[in-house]
Design a protein around this motif. Sequence first.
Motif, short mmCIF file in Angstrom:
data_model
loop_
_atom_site.label_atom_id
_atom_site.label_comp_id
_atom_site.label_asym_id
_atom_site.label_seq_id
_atom_site.Cartn_x
_atom_site.Cartn_y
_atom_site.Cartn_z
N ASN A 261 18.72 -2.44 15.61
CA ASN A 261 18.04 -3.08 14.47
C ASN A 261 16.61 -2.64 14.22
N ASP A 262 15.97 -2.00 15.20
CA ASP A 262 14.54 -1.69 15.09
C ASP A 262 14.28 -0.22 15.43
N LYS A 263 13.77 0.53 14.47
CA LYS A 263 13.50 1.96 14.69
C LYS A 263 12.46 2.20 15.78
N LYS A 264 11.58 1.23 15.99
CA LYS A 264 10.51 1.38 16.96
C LYS A 264 10.91 0.95 18.37
N ALA A 265 12.08 0.36 18.50
CA ALA A 265 12.53 -0.15 19.80
C ALA A 265 12.83 0.99 20.76
N GLU A 266 12.70 0.71 22.06
CA GLU A 266 13.02 1.70 23.08
C GLU A 266 14.51 2.02 23.04
N LYS A 267 14.83 3.28 23.12
CA LYS A 267 16.22 3.71 22.99
C LYS A 267 16.80 4.14 24.34
N HIS A 268 18.10 3.97 24.50
CA HIS A 268 18.83 4.53 25.64
C HIS A 268 20.02 5.28 25.09
N ASP A 269 20.64 6.12 25.91
CA ASP A 269 21.72 6.98 25.42
C ASP A 269 23.11 6.44 25.69
N GLY A 270 23.26 5.54 26.65
CA GLY A 270 24.59 5.02 26.90
C GLY A 270 24.62 3.99 28.02
N ILE A 271 25.67 3.18 28.00
CA ILE A 271 25.90 2.18 29.04
C ILE A 271 27.31 2.35 29.59
N LEU A 272 27.44 2.37 30.90
CA LEU A 272 28.74 2.40 31.56
C LEU A 272 29.13 0.98 31.91
N ALA A 273 30.23 0.50 31.31
CA ALA A 273 30.75 -0.84 31.60
C ALA A 273 31.85 -0.74 32.64
N MET A 274 32.00 -1.78 33.44
CA MET A 274 32.98 -1.75 34.51
C MET A 274 34.41 -2.02 34.03
N TYR A 275 34.56 -2.76 32.94
CA TYR A 275 35.90 -3.06 32.46
C TYR A 275 35.89 -3.28 30.95
N HIS A 276 37.08 -3.34 30.39
CA HIS A 276 37.30 -3.33 28.95
C HIS A 276 36.44 -4.34 28.19
N ASP A 277 36.63 -5.63 28.44
CA ASP A 277 35.94 -6.64 27.64
C ASP A 277 34.45 -6.69 27.92
N GLN A 278 34.04 -6.31 29.11
CA GLN A 278 32.61 -6.29 29.41
C GLN A 278 31.88 -5.36 28.46
N GLY A 279 32.50 -4.24 28.14
CA GLY A 279 31.88 -3.28 27.23
C GLY A 279 32.18 -3.53 25.77
N LEU A 280 33.41 -3.99 25.48
CA LEU A 280 33.84 -4.12 24.09
C LEU A 280 33.28 -5.34 23.38
N ILE A 281 33.04 -6.43 24.11
CA ILE A 281 32.49 -7.62 23.45
C ILE A 281 31.10 -7.33 22.87
N PRO A 282 30.14 -6.83 23.65
CA PRO A 282 28.84 -6.52 23.04
C PRO A 282 28.93 -5.41 22.00
N MET A 283 29.81 -4.44 22.22
CA MET A 283 29.95 -3.34 21.27
C MET A 283 30.37 -3.87 19.91
N LYS A 284 31.37 -4.75 19.89
CA LYS A 284 31.88 -5.25 18.61
C LYS A 284 30.95 -6.27 17.97
N VAL A 285 30.24 -7.01 18.80
CA VAL A 285 29.28 -7.98 18.25
C VAL A 285 28.10 -7.26 17.61
N ILE A 286 27.60 -6.24 18.28
CA ILE A 286 26.41 -5.52 17.79
C ILE A 286 26.76 -4.59 16.64
N ALA A 287 27.82 -3.79 16.82
CA ALA A 287 28.13 -2.75 15.83
C ALA A 287 29.14 -3.17 14.78
N LEU A 288 29.86 -4.24 15.01
CA LEU A 288 30.83 -4.80 14.09
C LEU A 288 31.79 -3.73 13.58
#
Length: 344
Positions: A261-288
């Motif tokens: 949401n913020d161009k000035k915010a600190e950026k990272h390149d990726g996150i490794l999630a341990m299992y399906h819903d751990q990664g997919l819930i934030p992904m779908k909430v944030i990126a829709l």
Amino acid sequence: MNYQNINKKLKIVISVGDESGIGPEIILKALCSHEIPKNIDFILVGSKKNLIYTYRHLKSLGLKNLANPKNLKIHDLAISLSDNDTKSSYGNSSFYYLTKAIEIVKQYPNSALVTGPICKKSWSLAGHYFSGQTEVLAKSCGVRKVGMLFTAKSPITGWRFNTLLATTHIALCEVPKQLTAELIHSKLDLFKDFCNTFSDKPILKVAGLNPHAGEEGILGHEEKDWLNDALITWNKKNRDINLLGPLSPDSCWNSSVKAWNDKKAEKHDGILAMYHDQGLIPMKVIALHYSVNTTIGLPFIRTSPDHGTGFDIAGKGIAQSQSMIEAIKTAIEMTNNSRLLNTH
């Protein structure tokens, strides 16, 4: 049909997925979008009869912005449907659409695959026992190490949000059994190769398995017993990566919200999630609707919309096509990237 010498334009092969779902609808909507470049050679793999029916039906509902199947290049597979077991028949069709699409992509040095959503239960009923399209792709390409990565480009900041899954379509109780240092190292190797295509010194985060990343063994022992050491060992061999973790899963994606949401915010390149819903819930909430599923580790680029078959809304004309549009755009972007250009 031998496509090899038709022309040298970038080709996107699209398997339509389960035709009793929203796949045909979102494909016809997406291919009419002004967001899709016009200089791409698209090849659809599915039933031409079904695509024409879908087009006419959606037109009768008043929808206007649709690609006309008569103007599309379609590899028509006429797979008969059984009146007795329609779900199984559609599962069988979608499976063979995928395998034929893979076969076609392999013929081109400059092509990518976009897959429509399928129903795993229907595949099973038809005798195709795979937990998803990723597994079929890996087997068809003869590769053992692949990764299910979800990616989305923010329409607000242009930042690309990436989440890779350590484990995929398995029951939650099986996750701790499958997680090993070797698996984590393998996924990080894939993640590094992917992120190095757009960043010289990627910043990667790793989510812990347990709440608060185990709280030093109080809330779970995996982090303390082996995950911490596994990350240290890998990072010593990959010093060009800024590796952070294991981090508390409940706050690991907070920085992703800010970067989205913020161009000035600190950026990272990726996150490794341990299992399906751990990664997919934030992904779908944030990126829709902007989230795209892509398989890394294959000899070609493969993307897919980050949603299912939508059986409950199929035929109603209300399915959103943004994720399919993003899947096509991502396939084009990744294939055009000189460091991701496939050589199959």
